[in-house]
Design a protein around this motif. Structure first.
Motif, PDB file in Angstrom:
ATOM      1  N   LEU A 188      -2.548   8.981   9.960  1.00 41.57           N
ATOM      2  CA  LEU A 188      -1.170   9.101  10.431  1.00 41.57           C
ATOM      3  C   LEU A 188      -0.972  10.522  10.932  1.00 41.57           C
ATOM      4  CD1 LEU A 188       1.848   8.266  10.679  1.00 41.57           C
ATOM      5  CD2 LEU A 188       2.112   8.967   8.277  1.00 41.57           C
ATOM      6  N   GLN A 207       7.661  10.852   1.353  1.00 41.83           N
ATOM      7  CA  GLN A 207       6.954   9.584   1.541  1.00 41.83           C
ATOM      8  C   GLN A 207       5.447   9.691   1.320  1.00 41.83           C
ATOM      9  OE1 GLN A 207       8.459   6.697   2.046  1.00 41.83           O
ATOM     10  NE2 GLN A 207      10.515   7.555   2.238  1.00 41.83           N
ATOM     11  N   PHE A 211       2.337   6.793   1.766  1.00 40.06           N
ATOM     12  CA  PHE A 211       1.147   6.902   2.611  1.00 40.06           C
ATOM     13  C   PHE A 211      -0.125   6.743   1.783  1.00 40.06           C
ATOM     14  CE2 PHE A 211       4.020  10.025   5.067  1.00 40.06           C
ATOM     15  CZ  PHE A 211       4.673   8.989   5.691  1.00 40.06           C
ATOM     16  N   GLU A 214      -0.756   3.172   0.954  1.00 38.37           N
ATOM     17  CA  GLU A 214      -1.270   2.437   2.112  1.00 38.37           C
ATOM     18  C   GLU A 214      -2.659   2.912   2.522  1.00 38.37           C
ATOM     19  OE1 GLU A 214       0.093  -0.152   3.375  1.00 38.37           O
ATOM     20  OE2 GLU A 214       2.017  -0.068   2.310  1.00 38.37           O
ATOM     21  N   LEU A 216      -3.661   5.806   3.622  1.00 34.92           N
ATOM     22  CA  LEU A 216      -3.650   6.580   4.860  1.00 34.92           C
ATOM     23  C   LEU A 216      -3.949   8.042   4.571  1.00 34.92           C
ATOM     24  CD1 LEU A 216      -0.348   5.238   6.458  1.00 34.92           C
ATOM     25  CD2 LEU A 216      -2.669   4.710   7.224  1.00 34.92           C
ATOM     26  N   VAL A 218      -3.191  11.906   6.232  1.00 33.04           N
ATOM     27  CA  VAL A 218      -2.070  12.445   7.000  1.00 33.04           C
ATOM     28  C   VAL A 218      -2.467  13.757   7.660  1.00 33.04           C
ATOM     29  CG1 VAL A 218       0.312  13.261   6.882  1.00 33.04           C
ATOM     30  CG2 VAL A 218      -0.424  11.355   5.435  1.00 33.04           C
ATOM     31  N   ILE A 322       2.393  -0.741   9.647  1.00 30.91           N
ATOM     32  CA  ILE A 322       1.036  -0.534   9.132  1.00 30.91           C
ATOM     33  C   ILE A 322       0.343  -1.873   8.848  1.00 30.91           C
ATOM     34  CG2 ILE A 322      -0.279   0.328   7.143  1.00 30.91           C
ATOM     35  CD1 ILE A 322       0.499   2.475   9.175  1.00 30.91           C
TER      36      ILE A 322
END
Length: 359
Positions: A188, A207, A211, A214, A216, A218, A322
């Protein structure tokens, strides 16, 4: 001579135009003019061009010392602009917006030197509106700009894009190495504009657990003003950066992008073709970022979330994006159709036309 600055949205189009003209005319000389203490004073030399600074700043929306000083700054900048023009003897002067371009192009017009304006946004900036009457040509990125400018001068070109962004998909491996990211995780990318965004930074900080849930990683450009506040949040899966100079590599590694909706960002992201959530800044003239983002959302080419709706809607909208691979593919496909990869060349063509015609 080229002027434009204050933010990356004015600086990078100016650099892109200069690079295209330099490729066409290797013998040509270039001089940029910016505002002292603004980011163009470092970004332009990094791109390999000379720059001179003016003592100028924009008009604030409230009574301030800076506003009271504005007439003196403008007069000082006009005098210096005249000296720079007399010394450099330009064949044409180009302005890409921002208050620094005002004194330079106004003085060029007084001295009967051809000028060209490049307006990035769907709502014209105050400086470009001030300069439009005397400009020889006005290159725009959106249809309908005749409401701000003389119709006979308007040329629809799109926004200039830095050459390194014209092709990013082959650069993913280089990007993963550069940012030290995990090739097994989706990335992301968060871009809050060249100066950073307090509201987006607050959102991302709140958040990070989402993330992580999920799976992810960053890549977070928070801006130099906010870096000290958020640097401690960096982990193996969260990269916190003041500024991203290698935007081609950042776009290459991104699977999903959260971005402001300045004209430069919209143009770049159309070319990059990744799923985007636009969070337009409400604190800009005529709310033009919301207009930019809405025009993309209306074509099913991106998602727009207003700042006032982030607390209520962000988590559900982001989770849905997502998990919905087909939605990601649709957004990517549709935003690519809006790209204008030839914009820089078209603007350079117009610069050459104006220079030859007036000469």
């Amino acid at each position: 001579m080229i002027s434009g600055g204050g933010t990356g949205g004015h600086i990078y189009p100016a650099i892109a135009i200069a690079e295209e003209l330099k490729d066409r005319h290797p013998e040509a000389e270039f001089l940029f003019v910016g505002a002292k203490d603004k980011m163009e004073m470092t970004k332009v030399p990094e791109a390999g061009f000379k720059i001179e600074g003016l003592w100028i700043s924009g008009i604030q929306r409230k009574l301030s010392l800076s506003n009271l000083m504005f007439p003196f700054k403008l007069m000082s900048s006009m005098v210096k602009a005249r000296k720079l023009i007399k010394k450099f003897k330009p064949d044409i002067v180009i302005g890409t917006g921002g208050f620094a371009s005002g004194p330079l192009l106004k003085m060029a017009s007084i001295l009967k030197i051809p000028t060209l304006i490049q307006e990035q946004n769907a709502y014209a900036g105050i400086t470009n509106k001030w300069l439009a009457k005397e400009a020889h040509s006005i290159c725009v990125a959106y249809a309908g700009m005749e409401q701000f400018f003389p119709k006979e001068k308007v040329v629809l070109t799109g926004n200039p894009i830095r050459k390194d962004l014209l092709e990013v998909r082959s650069k993913k491996e280089a990007g993963l190495r550069h940012f030290q990211l995990d090739s097994n995780k989706k990335t992301l990318l968060i871009v809050g504009g060249s100066l950073g965004s307090q509201r987006i930074n607050e959102l991302i900080a709140s958040q990070l657990s989402l993330f992580e849930a999920e799976n992810l990683q960053v890549l977070w450009q928070c801006g130099k003003l906010y870096y000290d506040r958020y640097a401690a949040l960096e982990t193996d899966s969260v990269r916190v950066l003041k500024y991203i100079s290698k935007m081609d590599l950042a776009y290459a590694v991104a699977d999903v992008i959260l971005s402001r909706a300045g004209a430069g960002a919209v143009s770049e992201l159309s070319l990059v073709g990744k799923p985007v959530v636009f969070i337009p800044s409400p604190n800009v003239a005529e709310d033009h970022q919301t207009k930019n983002a809405k025009s993309i959302e209306d074509q099913d080419a991106a998602i727009m979330l207003r700042e006032k709706d982030l607390d209520e809607k962000f988590e559900s909208v982001f989770k849905n994006l997502i998990k919905d691979i087909e939605l990601q593919k649709k957004l990517s496909k549709n935003i690519l159709t809006l790209a204008k990869p030839m914009a820089t060349k078209t603007i350079a063509d117009e610069v050459e036309r104006v220079e030859k015609e007036v000469r």
